[in-house]
Design a protein around this motif. Structure first.
Motif, mmCIF file in Angstrom:
data_model
loop_
_atom_site.group_PDB
_atom_site.id
_atom_site.type_symbol
_atom_site.label_atom_id
_atom_site.label_comp_id
_atom_site.label_asym_id
_atom_site.label_seq_id
_atom_site.Cartn_x
_atom_site.Cartn_y
_atom_site.Cartn_z
ATOM 1 N N ALA A 106 6.898 -28.314 -25.127
ATOM 2 C CA ALA A 106 6.723 -26.897 -24.774
ATOM 3 C C ALA A 106 7.999 -26.310 -24.194
ATOM 4 C CB ALA A 106 5.583 -26.739 -23.782
ATOM 5 N N GLY A 107 8.880 -27.155 -23.674
ATOM 6 C CA GLY A 107 10.115 -26.669 -23.081
ATOM 7 C C GLY A 107 9.904 -26.152 -21.676
ATOM 8 N N LEU A 108 10.986 -25.725 -21.048
ATOM 9 C CA LEU A 108 10.938 -25.219 -19.681
ATOM 10 C C LEU A 108 10.193 -23.889 -19.632
ATOM 11 C CD1 LEU A 108 11.872 -25.355 -16.699
ATOM 12 C CD2 LEU A 108 13.924 -24.122 -17.422
ATOM 13 N N GLU A 109 9.231 -23.794 -18.743
ATOM 14 C CA GLU A 109 8.497 -22.549 -18.531
ATOM 15 C C GLU A 109 8.767 -22.044 -17.115
ATOM 16 O OE1 GLU A 109 4.387 -22.816 -19.446
ATOM 17 O OE2 GLU A 109 4.690 -23.722 -21.428
ATOM 18 N N VAL A 110 9.259 -20.822 -17.021
ATOM 19 C CA VAL A 110 9.501 -20.182 -15.728
ATOM 20 C C VAL A 110 8.482 -19.064 -15.592
ATOM 21 C CG1 VAL A 110 11.158 -18.943 -14.290
ATOM 22 C CG2 VAL A 110 11.944 -20.765 -15.822
ATOM 23 N N LEU A 111 7.502 -19.284 -14.751
ATOM 24 C CA LEU A 111 6.406 -18.332 -14.614
ATOM 25 C C LEU A 111 6.799 -17.174 -13.704
ATOM 26 C CD1 LEU A 111 3.462 -20.884 -14.180
ATOM 27 C CD2 LEU A 111 4.273 -19.795 -16.287
ATOM 28 N N ASP A 112 6.349 -15.987 -14.063
ATOM 29 C CA ASP A 112 6.542 -14.786 -13.253
ATOM 30 C C ASP A 112 8.000 -14.619 -12.810
ATOM 31 O OD1 ASP A 112 5.862 -12.475 -11.845
ATOM 32 O OD2 ASP A 112 5.390 -13.585 -10.014
ATOM 33 N N PRO A 113 8.931 -14.535 -13.746
ATOM 34 C CA PRO A 113 10.339 -14.370 -13.353
ATOM 35 C C PRO A 113 10.565 -13.036 -12.661
ATOM 36 C CG PRO A 113 10.074 -14.012 -15.702
ATOM 37 C CD PRO A 113 8.755 -14.528 -15.214
ATOM 38 N N PRO A 114 11.535 -12.956 -11.760
ATOM 39 C CA PRO A 114 11.804 -11.697 -11.050
ATOM 40 C C PRO A 114 12.358 -10.646 -12.010
ATOM 41 C CG PRO A 114 13.515 -13.300 -10.585
ATOM 42 C CD PRO A 114 12.462 -14.025 -11.351
ATOM 43 N N THR A 115 12.162 -9.399 -11.644
ATOM 44 C CA THR A 115 12.644 -8.285 -12.465
ATOM 45 C C THR A 115 13.507 -7.356 -11.615
ATOM 46 O OG1 THR A 115 10.634 -7.002 -11.972
ATOM 47 C CG2 THR A 115 10.618 -8.366 -13.963
ATOM 48 N N GLY A 116 14.139 -6.393 -12.278
ATOM 49 C CA GLY A 116 14.983 -5.431 -11.557
ATOM 50 C C GLY A 116 16.300 -6.060 -11.177
ATOM 51 N N GLY A 117 16.658 -5.918 -9.913
ATOM 52 C CA GLY A 117 17.885 -6.517 -9.417
ATOM 53 C C GLY A 117 19.112 -5.664 -9.685
ATOM 54 N N VAL A 118 20.241 -6.326 -9.884
ATOM 55 C CA VAL A 118 21.521 -5.649 -10.069
ATOM 56 C C VAL A 118 21.920 -5.697 -11.541
ATOM 57 C CG1 VAL A 118 22.296 -6.199 -7.740
ATOM 58 C CG2 VAL A 118 22.836 -7.762 -9.633
ATOM 59 N N GLN A 119 22.851 -4.830 -11.905
ATOM 60 C CA GLN A 119 23.369 -4.845 -13.266
ATOM 61 C C GLN A 119 24.834 -5.280 -13.259
ATOM 62 O OE1 GLN A 119 22.706 -1.256 -15.520
ATOM 63 N NE2 GLN A 119 20.473 -1.433 -15.430
ATOM 64 N N TRP A 120 25.182 -6.101 -14.220
ATOM 65 C CA TRP A 120 26.553 -6.566 -14.387
ATOM 66 C C TRP A 120 27.064 -6.100 -15.739
ATOM 67 C CZ3 TRP A 120 24.815 -12.199 -13.043
ATOM 68 C CH2 TRP A 120 24.648 -12.322 -11.653
ATOM 69 N N ARG A 121 28.225 -5.465 -15.755
ATOM 70 C CA ARG A 121 28.866 -5.057 -16.999
ATOM 71 C C ARG A 121 29.852 -6.143 -17.408
ATOM 72 N NH1 ARG A 121 30.716 1.122 -17.058
ATOM 73 N NH2 ARG A 121 30.784 0.562 -19.288
ATOM 74 N N LEU A 122 29.704 -6.650 -18.601
ATOM 75 C CA LEU A 122 30.491 -7.787 -19.064
ATOM 76 C C LEU A 122 31.511 -7.319 -20.093
ATOM 77 C CD1 LEU A 122 27.558 -10.327 -19.567
ATOM 78 C CD2 LEU A 122 28.734 -9.653 -17.453
ATOM 79 N N PRO A 123 32.785 -7.657 -19.916
ATOM 80 C CA PRO A 123 33.841 -7.166 -20.808
ATOM 81 C C PRO A 123 33.842 -7.888 -22.154
ATOM 82 C CG PRO A 123 34.769 -8.634 -19.180
ATOM 83 C CD PRO A 123 33.324 -8.462 -18.792
ATOM 84 N N ALA A 124 34.516 -7.289 -23.114
ATOM 85 C CA ALA A 124 34.590 -7.852 -24.463
ATOM 86 C C ALA A 124 35.316 -9.182 -24.491
ATOM 87 C CB ALA A 124 35.263 -6.853 -25.403
#
Length: 293
Positions: free
Chosen positions: A173-191
């Motif tokens: 089944a693989g790794l299951e992460v229940l109820d992951p957090p949402t929202g938070g901060v945004q990161w802009r990643l360069p090319a």
């Protein structure tokens, strides 16, 4: 499984990358020394490096790219860089039945038993056993141990998916992460993030470098390294983790560059749960959790 083969030559050098790519070149892939052994004959393979020195310049460069502070001990994710040449050596070995091109890193588990200091001398061994069944092919677990005179300091399991014909057995089944957090901060990643990370990690897979090289392998443009997304996620909570810790992650959707991702973390009873997601629709790029080791 036979004793580990010692890694020879420059770790992660151009010759290693070329050997890993040759098995997907028509015609060349039939030559002796390049032709892959049948999958049915594979029972395992291991490589090792001895007396590897932890160099401050490389650790500091890695920390800067991944968001870790500069310290006299290495980031939790750093020893993967010491093991990566062994991963490539295994994939480039004719006894390993699958070409490196097309291997998809789907999960990673790290256990740090103690902090590793700058200047330490370490022995590194990576082994892979028989494949496991998966709904879309087979899974291969690359298991690494990093040790010193006082025993094992760090361990990891990098799980790769090879798409195609599967094998008998019940798929994991693989790794299951229940109820992951949402929202938070945004990161802009360069090319150029993939090229920057490649310069400190040695992982110069073409899918991470330029739009043209990524398109040649089926991507619309270059994507971030999965191990960078893991490292950056751990760096965000690094100062709240115990000295002995296990970090587990599942890699989901690729992160296209340039791009923007959302990152959120949450303290739970046994550790931290974290997620890197798309700010557009909340779909996950990476889901992870930590527990005391």
């Amino acid at each position: 499984m036979a004793d580990p083969k010692p890694l020879t030559g420059e770790p992660g050098g151009l010759s290693t990358l070329v050997r890993a790519a040759l098995p997907v070149v028509p015609g060349v892939n039939r030559l002796p020394g390049v032709r892959k052994a049948p999958a049915r004959d594979f029972s395992g393979l291991a490589y090792s490096r001895e007396d590897v020195v932890v160099e401050r310049a490389r650790v500091d460069a890695y920390a800067g790219v991944c968001g870790f502070p500069r310290k006299d001990v290495v980031p939790v994710t750093y020893p993967h860089l010491l093991a990566f040449p062994l991963h490539m050596a295994i994939m480039g070995d004719p006894a390993f039945p699958y070409p490196a091109i097309g291997m998809v890193h789907v999960e990673n588990t790290i256990t740090s038993h103690r902090a590793i200091g700058i200047g330490e001398r370490l022995d590194v061994t990576t082994s892979v056993g028989e494949p496991r069944p998966h709904a879309r092919g087979v899974l291969l677990d690359f298991v690494t141990s990093v040790s010193a005179d006082d025993g094992t300091a760090w361990e990891s399991t990098s799980t790769y998916l090879r798409r195609g014909r599967t094998i008998d057995g019940d798929p994991s089944a693989g790794l299951e992460v229940l109820d992951p957090p949402t929202g938070g901060v945004q990161w802009r990643l360069p090319a150029d993030l993939g090229r920057t990370y490649a310069s400190v990690s040695g992982d110069a897979n073409p899918i991470h470098l330029y739009p043209l090289t990524a398109k040649a392998l089926g991507f619309e443009r270059q994507i971030a390294h999965g191990m960078w997304t893991l490292a950056r996620s751990v760096a965000a909570i690094e100062n709240r983790l115990p000295g002995a810790v296990t970090v587990e992650v599942a890699f989901k959707k690729p992160v296209f560059l340039p791009g923007t991702v959302s990152y959120a973390s949450r303290r739970d009873d046994s550790g931290w749960t974290f997620a890197m997601t798309s700010p557009k629709d909340g779909s996950p790029h990476l889901l992870g959790r930590t527990t005391p080791a």
